[in-house]
Scaffold this motif. Structure first.
Motif, PDB file in Angstrom:
ATOM      1  N   ILE A  89      50.941  54.044   8.878  1.00 14.09           N
ATOM      2  CA  ILE A  89      49.806  53.159   9.143  1.00 14.09           C
ATOM      3  C   ILE A  89      48.615  53.663   8.118  1.00 14.09           C
ATOM      4  CG2 ILE A  89      48.370  52.255  10.327  1.00 14.09           C
ATOM      5  CD1 ILE A  89      50.402  51.460  12.817  1.00 14.09           C
ATOM      6  N   PHE A  90      48.869  55.008   8.568  1.00 11.94           N
ATOM      7  CA  PHE A  90      47.871  55.794   7.947  1.00 11.94           C
ATOM      8  C   PHE A  90      47.487  55.719   6.023  1.00 11.94           C
ATOM      9  CE2 PHE A  90      46.358  59.955   6.300  1.00 11.94           C
ATOM     10  CZ  PHE A  90      44.593  59.634   5.982  1.00 11.94           C
ATOM     11  N   ASN A  91      49.255  55.898   5.493  1.00 10.58           N
ATOM     12  CA  ASN A  91      49.413  55.477   4.257  1.00 10.58           C
ATOM     13  C   ASN A  91      48.872  54.350   3.326  1.00 10.58           C
ATOM     14  OD1 ASN A  91      50.036  58.742   4.174  1.00 10.58           O
ATOM     15  ND2 ASN A  91      52.187  57.524   3.928  1.00 10.58           N
ATOM     16  N   LEU A  92      49.873  53.049   4.616  1.00  8.47           N
ATOM     17  CA  LEU A  92      48.430  51.686   3.598  1.00  8.47           C
ATOM     18  C   LEU A  92      47.116  52.098   3.647  1.00  8.47           C
ATOM     19  CD1 LEU A  92      49.598  49.008   3.490  1.00  8.47           C
ATOM     20  CD2 LEU A  92      49.864  48.576   5.656  1.00  8.47           C
ATOM     21  N   LEU A  93      46.500  53.064   4.154  1.00  6.10           N
ATOM     22  CA  LEU A  93      44.714  52.799   4.663  1.00  6.10           C
ATOM     23  C   LEU A  93      43.972  53.487   3.484  1.00  6.10           C
ATOM     24  CD1 LEU A  93      44.329  52.999   8.124  1.00  6.10           C
ATOM     25  CD2 LEU A  93      44.655  50.638   7.441  1.00  6.10           C
ATOM     26  N   GLU A  94      45.324  54.557   3.156  1.00  7.17           N
ATOM     27  CA  GLU A  94      44.784  55.583   2.713  1.00  7.17           C
ATOM     28  C   GLU A  94      45.173  54.599   0.895  1.00  7.17           C
ATOM     29  OE1 GLU A  94      45.862  59.869   2.464  1.00  7.17           O
ATOM     30  OE2 GLU A  94      43.807  59.568   3.056  1.00  7.17           O
ATOM     31  N   ILE A  95      46.564  53.700   1.132  1.00  8.98           N
ATOM     32  CA  ILE A  95      46.616  53.107  -1.011  1.00  8.98           C
ATOM     33  C   ILE A  95      45.613  52.074  -0.627  1.00  8.98           C
ATOM     34  CG2 ILE A  95      48.108  52.078  -1.552  1.00  8.98           C
ATOM     35  CD1 ILE A  95      50.150  53.494  -0.246  1.00  8.98           C
ATOM     36  N   THR A 131      55.904  50.965  24.953  1.00  9.23           N
ATOM     37  CA  THR A 131      56.486  51.571  24.676  1.00  9.23           C
ATOM     38  C   THR A 131      55.896  52.741  23.663  1.00  9.23           C
ATOM     39  OG1 THR A 131      58.432  50.104  24.703  1.00  9.23           O
ATOM     40  CG2 THR A 131      58.959  52.320  23.706  1.00  9.23           C
ATOM     41  N   HIS A 132      55.171  52.295  23.480  1.00 13.71           N
ATOM     42  CA  HIS A 132      54.591  52.850  21.836  1.00 13.71           C
ATOM     43  C   HIS A 132      52.803  51.883  21.547  1.00 13.71           C
ATOM     44  CE1 HIS A 132      58.162  55.906  21.281  1.00 13.71           C
ATOM     45  NE2 HIS A 132      58.420  54.160  20.769  1.00 13.71           N
ATOM     46  N   ILE A 133      51.863  52.961  21.317  1.00  5.73           N
ATOM     47  CA  ILE A 133      50.941  52.523  20.548  1.00  5.73           C
ATOM     48  C   ILE A 133      50.325  53.629  19.272  1.00  5.73           C
ATOM     49  CG2 ILE A 133      48.359  52.336  21.034  1.00  5.73           C
ATOM     50  CD1 ILE A 133      48.894  51.113  23.895  1.00  5.73           C
ATOM     51  N   CYS A 134      50.429  53.339  18.032  1.00  4.01           N
ATOM     52  CA  CYS A 134      50.341  53.730  17.678  1.00  4.01           C
ATOM     53  C   CYS A 134      49.083  53.565  16.726  1.00  4.01           C
ATOM     54  CB  CYS A 134      51.532  54.268  16.313  1.00  4.01           C
ATOM     55  SG  CYS A 134      53.443  54.724  17.331  1.00  4.01           S
ATOM     56  N   TYR A 135      48.648  54.356  15.858  1.00  4.78           N
ATOM     57  CA  TYR A 135      47.195  54.386  15.059  1.00  4.78           C
ATOM     58  C   TYR A 135      47.387  55.088  14.424  1.00  4.78           C
ATOM     59  CZ  TYR A 135      45.035  57.750  17.028  1.00  4.78           C
ATOM     60  OH  TYR A 135      44.483  59.030  18.310  1.00  4.78           O
ATOM     61  N   ALA A 136      46.131  54.330  13.274  1.00  4.38           N
ATOM     62  CA  ALA A 136      45.156  55.508  12.102  1.00  4.38           C
ATOM     63  C   ALA A 136      44.273  54.994  11.996  1.00  4.38           C
ATOM     64  CB  ALA A 136      46.210  55.085  10.690  1.00  4.38           C
ATOM     65  N   TYR A 137      43.555  56.281  11.949  1.00  2.73           N
ATOM     66  CA  TYR A 137      41.497  55.654  11.603  1.00  2.73           C
ATOM     67  C   TYR A 137      41.560  56.346   9.806  1.00  2.73           C
ATOM     68  CZ  TYR A 137      40.644  59.845  13.625  1.00  2.73           C
ATOM     69  OH  TYR A 137      39.782  61.066  14.772  1.00  2.73           O
ATOM     70  N   ILE A 138      40.793  55.788   9.008  1.00  5.17           N
ATOM     71  CA  ILE A 138      39.849  56.600   8.686  1.00  5.17           C
ATOM     72  C   ILE A 138      38.106  55.620   8.277  1.00  5.17           C
ATOM     73  CG2 ILE A 138      39.437  56.733   6.289  1.00  5.17           C
ATOM     74  CD1 ILE A 138      42.420  56.417   5.315  1.00  5.17           C
ATOM     75  N   LEU A 139      37.228  57.223   8.821  1.00  6.77           N
ATOM     76  CA  LEU A 139      36.309  56.731   9.024  1.00  6.77           C
ATOM     77  C   LEU A 139      35.412  58.178   8.803  1.00  6.77           C
ATOM     78  CD1 LEU A 139      33.235  55.499  10.415  1.00  6.77           C
ATOM     79  CD2 LEU A 139      34.390  57.456  12.530  1.00  6.77           C
ATOM     80  N   ASN A 140      34.356  58.173   7.299  1.00  9.83           N
ATOM     81  CA  ASN A 140      34.493  58.569   6.119  1.00  9.83           C
ATOM     82  C   ASN A 140      34.913  59.674   6.252  1.00  9.83           C
ATOM     83  OD1 ASN A 140      31.709  57.415   6.167  1.00  9.83           O
ATOM     84  ND2 ASN A 140      30.721  57.662   8.906  1.00  9.83           N
ATOM     85  N   ASN A 141      34.897  61.049   6.389  1.00 12.48           N
ATOM     86  CA  ASN A 141      35.950  61.806   5.924  1.00 12.48           C
ATOM     87  C   ASN A 141      37.052  62.453   7.208  1.00 12.48           C
ATOM     88  OD1 ASN A 141      34.876  63.045   3.425  1.00 12.48           O
ATOM     89  ND2 ASN A 141      32.646  63.838   4.083  1.00 12.48           N
ATOM     90  N   ASN A 142      36.292  61.399   8.571  1.00 17.85           N
ATOM     91  CA  ASN A 142      37.069  61.772   9.365  1.00 17.85           C
ATOM     92  C   ASN A 142      38.650  60.778   9.174  1.00 17.85           C
ATOM     93  OD1 ASN A 142      35.804  63.188  11.170  1.00 17.85           O
ATOM     94  ND2 ASN A 142      34.676  61.701  11.051  1.00 17.85           N
TER      95      ASN A 142
END
Length: 187
Positions: free
Chosen positions: A75-81, A47-58
């Motif tokens: 998901i992104f907030n979890l990676l940043e925290i 139904t959905h494929i959601c994602y987040a990534y952090i790669l240096n400044n990207n």
């Protein structure tokens, strides 16, 4: 900054919806795009494929038509925290017929990734992407040196050619084997 120790996957069932969480260490935007394409093809009936990534400044995330801010952003907030870099986190959802509400979605998407991060983080360190070219006489020595390293490719021809991502201490062990540093990276 931290990074993950190993790539992982898991599955959660929440109110009949299936959430497949994936985390992968990434080194380039091509790596991210290839991985996303792989999972989109593998789970094309999801139904959905959601994602987040952090790669240096990207940095980027996608809610993939879930209500805004409830999936990729969660998901992104979890990676940043957690101060994580060089990571792609994906959650594949199969809708089970019961709406979870905005809060329920945020918790489900965060939980699908958070479970994979537990005991799977380490401080980032400098590493190297190297191309090793040697004769077959060094084969056993090379296998021993690279046993815990990330091998990207191997080619056996007149010589052995290996592309690998290695730690600094492994680079020091290659003193009598021909290699070329392709780039310095964070591992």
């Amino acid at each position: 900054m931290k990074t993950i120790i190993e790539n992982k996957e898991n599955t959660l069932i929440i109110k009949k919806s299936k959430f497949i969480g994936v985390i992968k260490k990434v080194y380039s935007l091509d790596d991210i795009n290839n991985t996303l394409n792989y999972y989109r093809d593998l789970y094309k009936d999801s139904t959905h494929i959601c994602y987040a990534y952090i790669l240096n400044n990207n940095k980027k995330y996608s809610d993939d038509n879930e209500p805004s801010g409830t999936a990729g952003k969660a998901i992104f907030n979890l990676l940043e925290i957690n101060n994580i870099d060089n990571i792609l986190a994906i959650t594949i959802r199969y809708f089970g017929g019961i709406k979870l509400g905005a809060n329920g979605l945020v918790h489900a998407y965060k939980d699908s990734i958070n479970n994979l991060l537990n005991n799977n983080l380490k401080d980032k360190e400098i590493g190297y992407k190297v191309k090793i070219n040697t004769d077959y006489n060094h084969s056993k020595e090379l296998d021993s040196i690279l046993k815990d390293e990330n091998i990207i490719s191997k080619k056996y021809d007149n010589n052995i050619e290996i592309v690998s991502i290695i730690k600094k201490e492994t680079l020091d062990k290659l003193s009598n084997i021909s290699y070329e540093i392709i780039e310095e990276i964070i591992i």
